[in-house]
Design a protein around this motif. Sequence first.
Motif, mmCIF file in Angstrom:
data_model
loop_
_atom_site.group_PDB
_atom_site.id
_atom_site.type_symbol
_atom_site.label_atom_id
_atom_site.label_comp_id
_atom_site.label_asym_id
_atom_site.label_seq_id
_atom_site.Cartn_x
_atom_site.Cartn_y
_atom_site.Cartn_z
ATOM 1 N N ALA A 100 33.232 61.585 3.682
ATOM 2 C CA ALA A 100 32.153 61.276 4.621
ATOM 3 C C ALA A 100 30.978 60.561 3.959
ATOM 4 N N ASN A 101 30.608 60.960 2.740
ATOM 5 C CA ASN A 101 29.468 60.341 2.070
ATOM 6 C C ASN A 101 29.868 59.179 1.181
ATOM 7 N N ILE A 102 31.161 59.054 0.890
ATOM 8 C CA ILE A 102 31.619 58.024 -0.038
ATOM 9 C C ILE A 102 32.006 56.746 0.688
ATOM 10 N N ARG A 103 32.834 56.878 1.710
ATOM 11 C CA ARG A 103 33.310 55.702 2.452
ATOM 12 C C ARG A 103 32.540 55.565 3.754
ATOM 13 N N LYS A 104 32.081 54.352 4.004
ATOM 14 C CA LYS A 104 31.353 54.055 5.237
ATOM 15 C C LYS A 104 31.833 52.716 5.764
ATOM 16 N N ASP A 105 31.756 52.560 7.051
ATOM 17 C CA ASP A 105 31.920 51.231 7.627
ATOM 18 C C ASP A 105 30.557 50.556 7.577
ATOM 19 N N ILE A 106 30.573 49.252 7.353
ATOM 20 C CA ILE A 106 29.338 48.473 7.338
ATOM 21 C C ILE A 106 29.414 47.471 8.475
ATOM 22 N N THR A 107 28.314 47.270 9.146
ATOM 23 C CA THR A 107 28.229 46.239 10.167
ATOM 24 C C THR A 107 27.247 45.177 9.688
ATOM 25 N N ILE A 108 27.668 43.923 9.774
ATOM 26 C CA ILE A 108 26.810 42.797 9.414
ATOM 27 C C ILE A 108 26.623 41.960 10.669
ATOM 28 N N GLU A 109 25.378 41.774 11.057
ATOM 29 C CA GLU A 109 25.054 40.984 12.251
ATOM 30 C C GLU A 109 24.344 39.704 11.832
ATOM 31 N N LEU A 110 24.831 38.595 12.314
ATOM 32 C CA LEU A 110 24.173 37.302 12.114
ATOM 33 C C LEU A 110 23.335 37.039 13.353
ATOM 34 N N CYS A 111 22.088 36.638 13.145
ATOM 35 C CA CYS A 111 21.165 36.453 14.265
ATOM 36 C C CYS A 111 20.774 34.984 14.404
ATOM 37 N N ASN A 112 20.417 34.594 15.638
ATOM 38 C CA ASN A 112 19.936 33.235 15.862
ATOM 39 C C ASN A 112 18.448 33.171 15.532
ATOM 40 N N ASP A 113 17.840 32.019 15.780
ATOM 41 C CA ASP A 113 16.427 31.830 15.436
ATOM 42 C C ASP A 113 15.499 32.774 16.193
#
Length: 161
Positions: A100-113
């Motif tokens: 639980a503390n070792i593996r995580k999913d990461i979300t990367i969001e690209l944003c417009n101006d």
Amino acid sequence: MARTLVLDPYKNYRFKVYFGEGSSDAVAGVTNVSALSRSIEAISFRDGGGDSVPSSCPSPGLASFEPLTLSRGMTKDGTFHAWAMALDPVNGYDESEGNANIRKDITIELCNDKGDTVLKYRVYDCWVSQYQALPDLNSTDNAIAIQTLTIQHEGFQRETE
């Protein structure tokens, strides 16, 4: 004559990073995210079927995912440190909590101006393989102290809404 709609490509300087599935708080101060990439090994298969010149036909093999590196200026926020130290090579980790503390999913969001999310990628089963807690310090330098995490992962997917 029909008019063609031309869309400007997205810029690479507006993005947000989230640790953990369903997290609503972006990780503070992330200034750099390395490229998200994968490669698939080409396996060469040679057909020996009767032609005087054997031909080679490549087939897809194993997929590998390049490590992801995150950088940020050092602050009091302990998010990088807590995740990096969850897997302590000297003391191990709390097995009652499993990964639980070792593996995580990461979300990367690209944003417009305007700051609206235009692309979102989920990176699966990430864990910290390298952590730079404190950079080189130099009293004659005029630079920001940067922390880095190198993260191994098991793949990524572009999310569509």
